[in-house]
Design an enzyme around this catalytic site. Structure first.
Site, short mmCIF file in Angstrom:
data_model
loop_
_atom_site.label_atom_id
_atom_site.label_comp_id
_atom_site.label_asym_id
_atom_site.label_seq_id
_atom_site.Cartn_x
_atom_site.Cartn_y
_atom_site.Cartn_z
N GLU A 106 6.07 -31.80 10.05
CA GLU A 106 4.71 -32.25 9.73
C GLU A 106 3.95 -31.14 9.02
OE1 GLU A 106 2.70 -34.32 9.01
OE2 GLU A 106 1.50 -35.14 10.66
N ASP A 107 2.99 -31.53 8.19
CA ASP A 107 2.23 -30.51 7.46
C ASP A 107 1.28 -29.76 8.38
OD1 ASP A 107 0.54 -32.71 7.81
OD2 ASP A 107 0.05 -32.95 5.70
N ASP A 110 -3.33 -31.27 14.00
CA ASP A 110 -4.80 -31.22 14.06
C ASP A 110 -5.22 -31.71 15.45
OD1 ASP A 110 -7.41 -30.95 13.02
OD2 ASP A 110 -7.43 -32.99 12.28
N PHE A 159 -10.97 -27.47 6.39
CA PHE A 159 -10.17 -28.50 5.72
C PHE A 159 -9.38 -27.85 4.60
CE2 PHE A 159 -8.98 -32.15 3.25
CZ PHE A 159 -8.67 -33.06 4.25
N ARG A 172 -2.00 -31.90 -3.67
CA ARG A 172 -0.75 -31.68 -2.93
C ARG A 172 0.14 -30.68 -3.65
NH1 ARG A 172 -0.36 -35.57 1.16
NH2 ARG A 172 -1.14 -37.65 0.69
P1 IMP Z 1 -3.73 -35.38 13.76
O1 IMP Z 1 -3.15 -36.70 14.11
O2 IMP Z 1 -5.23 -35.33 14.02
O3 IMP Z 1 -3.03 -34.20 14.36
O4 IMP Z 1 -3.72 -35.27 12.20
C1 IMP Z 1 -2.65 -34.93 11.44
C2 IMP Z 1 -2.87 -35.42 10.03
O5 IMP Z 1 -4.24 -35.29 9.60
C3 IMP Z 1 -2.08 -34.56 9.08
O6 IMP Z 1 -0.79 -35.09 8.89
C4 IMP Z 1 -2.90 -34.62 7.82
O7 IMP Z 1 -2.53 -35.75 7.05
C5 IMP Z 1 -4.32 -34.83 8.28
N1 IMP Z 1 -5.07 -33.55 8.26
C6 IMP Z 1 -5.57 -32.90 9.32
N2 IMP Z 1 -6.20 -31.77 8.94
C7 IMP Z 1 -6.08 -31.71 7.60
C8 IMP Z 1 -6.52 -30.76 6.60
O8 IMP Z 1 -7.15 -29.72 6.87
N3 IMP Z 1 -6.19 -31.05 5.31
C9 IMP Z 1 -5.49 -32.15 4.95
N4 IMP Z 1 -5.07 -33.08 5.85
C10 IMP Z 1 -5.36 -32.85 7.16
MG MG Z 2 -3.51 -36.69 4.66
#
Ligand code: IMP
Ligand code: MG
Length: 188
Positions: A106-107, A110, A159, A172
């Site tokens: 995963e990237d 969060d 962000f 990207r």
């Molecule tokens: P989570 O489910 O809240 O952990 O969110 C994960 C997803 O939110 C990641 O796969 C991203 O697509 C998006 N995301 C969360 N923070 C960022 C950020 O700082 N930049 C870009 N995408 C983000």
């Molecule tokens: Mg995204």
């Protein structure tokens, strides 16, 4: 957007991805692994990470989107935004994960909602091992008790875009990870 600021330079990313690859190579020595990338943000990280892992391996991809009140891109730039965390599968894996060593790639971690959902889903396939590789981690935003097994960088609540991460699908392809300035919401 001209006011992007570099947070992590490409050379530092490459060095850290090399270390994560060495860790995975060591942890799964003598075995094979399946990399499962979360579309689309993890595509670039997966491509680089997989080439640093000196093991027999295959790739797969999984797609997710969020239901309901996922914020608009401009809301994401306001500090303190929240997603509802309801995750929906848009593309399942193509191959069986049963008895396999799965590395979910995963990237960014969060709130943890996405990876909590995906871990549960993949555990249903009864893999031999399931590990999470996340390039970035924003621990201060976490809502679910989940940690990555292979984490590139812990970052503050900013962000970020680049190296796969987007703002409204753009940026990207930036080679460095950059911070998008927060929108200042005027007081009423
Ligand atoms: P989570 O489910 O809240 O952990 O969110 C994960 C997803 O939110 C990641 O796969 C991203 O697509 C998006 N995301 C969360 N923070 C960022 C950020 O700082 N930049 C870009 N995408 C983000
Ligand atoms: Mg995204």
């Amino acid at each position: 957007m001209n006011d992007l600021k570099v947070l992590i330079q490409r050379e530092k990313i490459a060095e850290r991805v090399g270390q994560l690859g060495a860790d995975i190579t060591r942890d799964f020595a003598g075995q094979s692994v399946i990399f499962v990338g979360v579309l689309k943000g993890a595509a670039i990280f997966l491509a680089d990470l997989a080439r640093q892992v000196k093991l027999d391996s295959t790739f797969d991809f999984i797609g997710v989107s969020s239901y309901g009140n996922r914020p608009s891109p401009s809301d994401e730039l306001r500090s303190g935004w929240d997603s509802t965390g309801e995750v929906r599968l848009t593309k399942d894996v193509d191959q069986s994960m049963r008895d396999k060593n799965v590395i979910l790639v995963e990237d960014i971690l969060d709130t943890g909602m996405t990876l909590t959902y995906l871990k549960k889903l993949l555990l249903g396939h009864q893999p031999r091992a399931l590990k999470v590789a996340a390039l970035l981690d924003k621990p201060s935003r976490r809502k679910m008790p989940i940690e990555g097994d292979y984490v590139g960088f812990k970052i503050p609540d900013e962000f970020v875009v680049g190296y796969g991460l987007d703002y409204a699908e753009r940026y990207r392809n930036l080679a460095d990870i950059c911070v998008v300035p927060r929108v200042v919401v005027p007081k009423k």
